[in-house]
Design an enzyme around this catalytic site. Structure first.
Site, PDB file in Angstrom:
ATOM      1  N   ARG A   1      41.596  46.270 -68.112  1.00 37.69           N
ATOM      2  CA  ARG A   1      40.282  46.484 -67.502  1.00 37.69           C
ATOM      3  C   ARG A   1      40.454  46.716 -66.012  1.00 37.69           C
ATOM      4  O   ARG A   1      40.041  45.919 -65.171  1.00 37.69           O
ATOM      5  CB  ARG A   1      39.387  45.311 -67.840  1.00 37.69           C
ATOM      6  CG  ARG A   1      39.411  45.130 -69.348  1.00 37.69           C
ATOM      7  CD  ARG A   1      38.300  44.388 -69.877  1.00 37.69           C
ATOM      8  NE  ARG A   1      37.184  45.254 -70.187  1.00 37.69           N
ATOM      9  CZ  ARG A   1      36.092  44.822 -70.772  1.00 37.69           C
ATOM     10  NH1 ARG A   1      35.967  43.578 -71.082  1.00 37.69           N
ATOM     11  NH2 ARG A   1      35.108  45.647 -71.039  1.00 37.69           N
TER      12      ARG A   1
ATOM     13  N   GLN B   1      38.956  52.633 -66.523  1.00 33.15           N
ATOM     14  CA  GLN B   1      37.522  52.469 -66.824  1.00 33.15           C
ATOM     15  C   GLN B   1      36.982  53.526 -67.801  1.00 33.15           C
ATOM     16  O   GLN B   1      36.215  53.213 -68.693  1.00 33.15           O
ATOM     17  CB  GLN B   1      36.728  52.538 -65.526  1.00 33.15           C
ATOM     18  CG  GLN B   1      35.657  51.491 -65.463  1.00 33.15           C
ATOM     19  CD  GLN B   1      35.268  51.165 -64.032  1.00 33.15           C
ATOM     20  OE1 GLN B   1      35.725  51.805 -63.082  1.00 33.15           O
ATOM     21  NE2 GLN B   1      34.417  50.188 -63.865  1.00 33.15           N
TER      22      GLN B   1
ATOM     23  N   SER C   1      33.855  48.295 -73.125  1.00 26.99           N
ATOM     24  CA  SER C   1      32.659  48.466 -72.268  1.00 26.99           C
ATOM     25  C   SER C   1      31.659  49.388 -72.940  1.00 26.99           C
ATOM     26  O   SER C   1      30.452  49.119 -72.928  1.00 26.99           O
ATOM     27  CB  SER C   1      33.045  49.066 -70.908  1.00 26.99           C
ATOM     28  OG  SER C   1      33.677  48.108 -70.127  1.00 26.99           O
TER      29      SER C   1
ATOM     30  N   TYR D   1      37.111  38.334 -65.380  1.00 31.71           N
ATOM     31  CA  TYR D   1      36.599  37.599 -66.537  1.00 31.71           C
ATOM     32  C   TYR D   1      36.276  36.159 -66.169  1.00 31.71           C
ATOM     33  O   TYR D   1      36.732  35.631 -65.161  1.00 31.71           O
ATOM     34  CB  TYR D   1      37.652  37.580 -67.647  1.00 31.71           C
ATOM     35  CG  TYR D   1      37.786  38.878 -68.397  1.00 31.71           C
ATOM     36  CD1 TYR D   1      36.739  39.367 -69.154  1.00 31.71           C
ATOM     37  CD2 TYR D   1      38.966  39.599 -68.359  1.00 31.71           C
ATOM     38  CE1 TYR D   1      36.868  40.550 -69.866  1.00 31.71           C
ATOM     39  CE2 TYR D   1      39.113  40.778 -69.066  1.00 31.71           C
ATOM     40  CZ  TYR D   1      38.053  41.246 -69.818  1.00 31.71           C
ATOM     41  OH  TYR D   1      38.185  42.404 -70.513  1.00 31.71           O
TER      42      TYR D   1
ATOM     43  N   ASP E   1      37.677  52.700 -71.488  1.00 30.97           N
ATOM     44  CA  ASP E   1      37.369  51.335 -71.906  1.00 30.97           C
ATOM     45  C   ASP E   1      36.349  51.282 -73.046  1.00 30.97           C
ATOM     46  O   ASP E   1      35.139  51.266 -72.837  1.00 30.97           O
ATOM     47  CB  ASP E   1      36.876  50.550 -70.689  1.00 30.97           C
ATOM     48  CG  ASP E   1      36.769  49.077 -70.974  1.00 30.97           C
ATOM     49  OD1 ASP E   1      36.869  48.685 -72.153  1.00 30.97           O
ATOM     50  OD2 ASP E   1      36.588  48.310 -70.019  1.00 30.97           O
TER      51      ASP E   1
HETATM   52  P1  NAD Z   1      32.889  39.334 -71.690  1.00 27.30           P
HETATM   53  O1  NAD Z   1      32.333  40.015 -72.886  1.00 27.30           O
HETATM   54  O2  NAD Z   1      34.261  38.742 -71.753  1.00 27.30           O
HETATM   55  O3  NAD Z   1      31.861  38.154 -71.253  1.00 27.30           O
HETATM   56  C1  NAD Z   1      30.499  38.412 -71.019  1.00 27.30           C
HETATM   57  C2  NAD Z   1      30.019  37.583 -69.842  1.00 27.30           C
HETATM   58  O4  NAD Z   1      29.952  36.205 -70.227  1.00 27.30           O
HETATM   59  C3  NAD Z   1      30.882  37.642 -68.597  1.00 27.30           C
HETATM   60  O5  NAD Z   1      30.115  38.120 -67.518  1.00 27.30           O
HETATM   61  C4  NAD Z   1      31.308  36.182 -68.396  1.00 27.30           C
HETATM   62  O6  NAD Z   1      31.409  35.829 -67.016  1.00 27.30           O
HETATM   63  C5  NAD Z   1      30.170  35.444 -69.062  1.00 27.30           C
HETATM   64  N1  NAD Z   1      30.479  34.040 -69.381  1.00 27.30           N
HETATM   65  C6  NAD Z   1      31.626  33.521 -69.886  1.00 27.30           C
HETATM   66  N2  NAD Z   1      31.516  32.178 -70.030  1.00 27.30           N
HETATM   67  C7  NAD Z   1      30.250  31.846 -69.653  1.00 27.30           C
HETATM   68  C8  NAD Z   1      29.530  30.619 -69.580  1.00 27.30           C
HETATM   69  N3  NAD Z   1      30.077  29.462 -69.914  1.00 27.30           N
HETATM   70  N4  NAD Z   1      28.257  30.676 -69.150  1.00 27.30           N
HETATM   71  C9  NAD Z   1      27.698  31.858 -68.790  1.00 27.30           C
HETATM   72  N5  NAD Z   1      28.313  33.035 -68.815  1.00 27.30           N
HETATM   73  C10 NAD Z   1      29.588  33.030 -69.234  1.00 27.30           C
HETATM   74  O7  NAD Z   1      32.820  40.255 -70.429  1.00 27.30           O
HETATM   75  P2  NAD Z   1      32.802  41.842 -70.290  1.00 27.30           P
HETATM   76  O8  NAD Z   1      31.420  42.305 -70.369  1.00 27.30           O
HETATM   77  O9  NAD Z   1      33.760  42.422 -71.241  1.00 27.30           O
HETATM   78  O10 NAD Z   1      33.355  42.026 -68.820  1.00 27.30           O
HETATM   79  C11 NAD Z   1      33.338  41.020 -67.843  1.00 27.30           C
HETATM   80  C12 NAD Z   1      33.736  41.629 -66.512  1.00 27.30           C
HETATM   81  O11 NAD Z   1      34.996  42.309 -66.643  1.00 27.30           O
HETATM   82  C13 NAD Z   1      32.816  42.725 -65.991  1.00 27.30           C
HETATM   83  O12 NAD Z   1      31.621  42.326 -65.483  1.00 27.30           O
HETATM   84  C14 NAD Z   1      33.763  43.361 -64.972  1.00 27.30           C
HETATM   85  O13 NAD Z   1      33.859  42.597 -63.799  1.00 27.30           O
HETATM   86  C15 NAD Z   1      35.054  43.340 -65.702  1.00 27.30           C
HETATM   87  N6  NAD Z   1      35.268  44.650 -66.359  1.00 27.30           N
HETATM   88  C16 NAD Z   1      36.056  45.555 -65.724  1.00 27.30           C
HETATM   89  C17 NAD Z   1      36.261  46.809 -66.316  1.00 27.30           C
HETATM   90  C18 NAD Z   1      37.115  47.837 -65.671  1.00 27.30           C
HETATM   91  O14 NAD Z   1      37.343  47.765 -64.474  1.00 27.30           O
HETATM   92  N7  NAD Z   1      37.653  48.791 -66.440  1.00 27.30           N
HETATM   93  C19 NAD Z   1      35.668  47.101 -67.532  1.00 27.30           C
HETATM   94  C20 NAD Z   1      34.858  46.146 -68.133  1.00 27.30           C
HETATM   95  C21 NAD Z   1      34.686  44.932 -67.542  1.00 27.30           C
END
Ligand code: NAD
Length: 376
Positions: free
Chosen positions: A120, A125, A131, A226, A128
């Site tokens: 990620r 991006q 996403s 994460y 992905d």
């Molecule tokens: P995910 O599906 O792993 O988790 C969803 C959300 O749940 C996250 O925002 C996490 O902080 C939240 N969470 C976890 N434990 C929690 C708790 N106890 N209480 C409340 N919230 C909680 O996450 P995702 O959507 O796959 O991605 C998370 C982050 O990864 C993105 O926001 C971004 O910063 C990063 N990301 C980067 C790329 C990239 O650069 N290619 C792509 C996707 C995501």
């Protein structure tokens, strides 16, 4: 290079490559073979594929003739005998669930690319898939909640009086959560959002949501954006605040996950019992254990009048656009794996290719797969 596209089994409606993407692949010198009726459930006929320049053939012929084979999910166990040493296979893998298939593929000499392991990073991006599919799930979750809720989402001022807008609570402001926030706001709901990562506060505000914060969350910059596991003290404080906000909400959309771990339990049984009958909980974390204590993966249940939806196949329900996004992500990955003539070159020095390759040359490659499967 010849790319083979397989038909999915079971209830999966998506297809890895749609006809429009066949045209895009031709431009980078990749020929496409498609299994008969592979696109049917995503509303793409064999004729449409042929018009785009693909060749339609049986599953056996597609697997036999292709250099690389792509599908949304890994094929069934029996299919492994159709593959041959040196072929490249690419799909979402779920290495722990499909560890037997992966081991068979390794022994057979396949190179397996796991689309769910794409790093990620900013460079990756556009490839992905997680996403893309989270975007679909966040959108559909709100639509499902709105259709189940016995109330309006927006405020209404009518001759029959004023109707208050619905209140939506979103747990986890990752890709799915932020998409759900945007859609719920467009439908006119009042939205509160909760996450342990303070970095998302500004994004939540800019999309019109109210960010709820519990002091003392553990954050780790090394976790690559994460969330990380929280302390017991934090979890208790968090559950209390969530209970308070959930009781005041009509809809809860739960998306909180921690990579490689069971999803955090944020909605306790007593919280569900304290919610108003008719309320809706959509638990997008159902497949990793669920954010709600009562969620049953893959099932829709009603507890004390509260609908708890544990479905995790929203992308399959939106097969056309989900397949479109899937195919575009695959093409972007292929662009870093083929040369100007369309010849495949798996360069293991490339961090994206290395991180995504589960097995190659009869070895387990990706560090994440090695950790998940406990391979020393
Ligand atoms: P995910 O599906 O792993 O988790 C969803 C959300 O749940 C996250 O925002 C996490 O902080 C939240 N969470 C976890 N434990 C929690 C708790 N106890 N209480 C409340 N919230 C909680 O996450 P995702 O959507 O796959 O991605 C998370 C982050 O990864 C993105 O926001 C971004 O910063 C990063 N990301 C980067 C790329 C990239 O650069 N290619 C792509 C996707 C995501």
């Amino acid at each position: 290079m010849i790319l083979g596209v397989l038909k999915e089994s079971g209830t999966e409606n998506r297809v890895a490559i749609l006809p429009a993407e066949v045209v895009a692949l031709k431009k980078i010198h990749i020929d496409v073979l498609v299994e008969t009726t592979a696109g049917e459930r995503a509303y793409a006929s064999d004729m449409a594929y042929e018009a785009a320049g693909a060749v339609i053939n049986s599953r056996e012929e597609v697997i036999h003739d292709a250099d690389m084979i792509v599908s949304v999910n890994p094929p069934v166990d029996d299919d492994i005998n159709l593959f041959r040493d040196g072929q490249v296979f690419c799909s979402v893998l779920n290495p722990v669930i499909n560890s037997n298939w992966l081991e068979m593929a390794r022994l057979k000499g396949l190179s397996v690319l796991a689309l769910d392991l794409i790093p990620r990073t900013t460079r990756a991006q556009s490839m992905d898939i997680l996403s893309s599919m989270a975007t679909v799930s966040g959108y559909k979750a709100v639509l499902e909640a709105a259709s189940l809720l016995p109330r309006f989402f927006p405020m209404f001022m009518s001759a029959a009086g004023t109707i208050k807008p619905s209140r939506v609570l979103i747990l986890g402001a990752g890709v799915a959560g932020l998409q759900a926030l945007a859609i719920a706001r467009k439908l006119g709901a009042v939205v509160e959002v909760f996450d342990v990562r303070s970095a998302v506060k500004e994004e939540v505000k800019s999309l019109g949501g109210k960010f709820i914060q519990v002091e003392g969350a553990k954050e780790d910059s090394a976790a690559g954006g994460y969330a990380v596991e929280q302390t017991e003290e934090f979890k208790r404080k968090q559950q209390e605040l969530i209970q308070q906000r959930a009781i005041a909400s009509d809809v809860v959309i739960a998306t909180a996950q921690i990579p490689g771990k069971k999803a955090p339990v944020l909605l306790l049984k007593e919280t569900v019992y304290a919610m108003a009958p008719g309320s809706v909980i959509i638990d997008l974390a159902a497949s990793t254990g669920g954010n709600c204590e009562l969620t049953e993966n893959g099932k829709n249940i009603i507890v004390n009048g509260v609908n708890i939806i544990g479905k995790s196949d929203y992308p399959s329900e939106m097969s056309t656009d989900a397949s479109k996004m899937f195919g575009c992500n695959v093409i972007n990955l292929l662009k870093i794996m083929v040369d100007k003539e369309g010849k495949l070159n798996l360069n293991m020095q490339d961090d994206i290719i290395n991180g995504t390759t589960a097995v190659h040359g009869k070895e387990y490659i990706s560090q994440r797969v090695r950790q998940m499967l406990n391979i020393k």
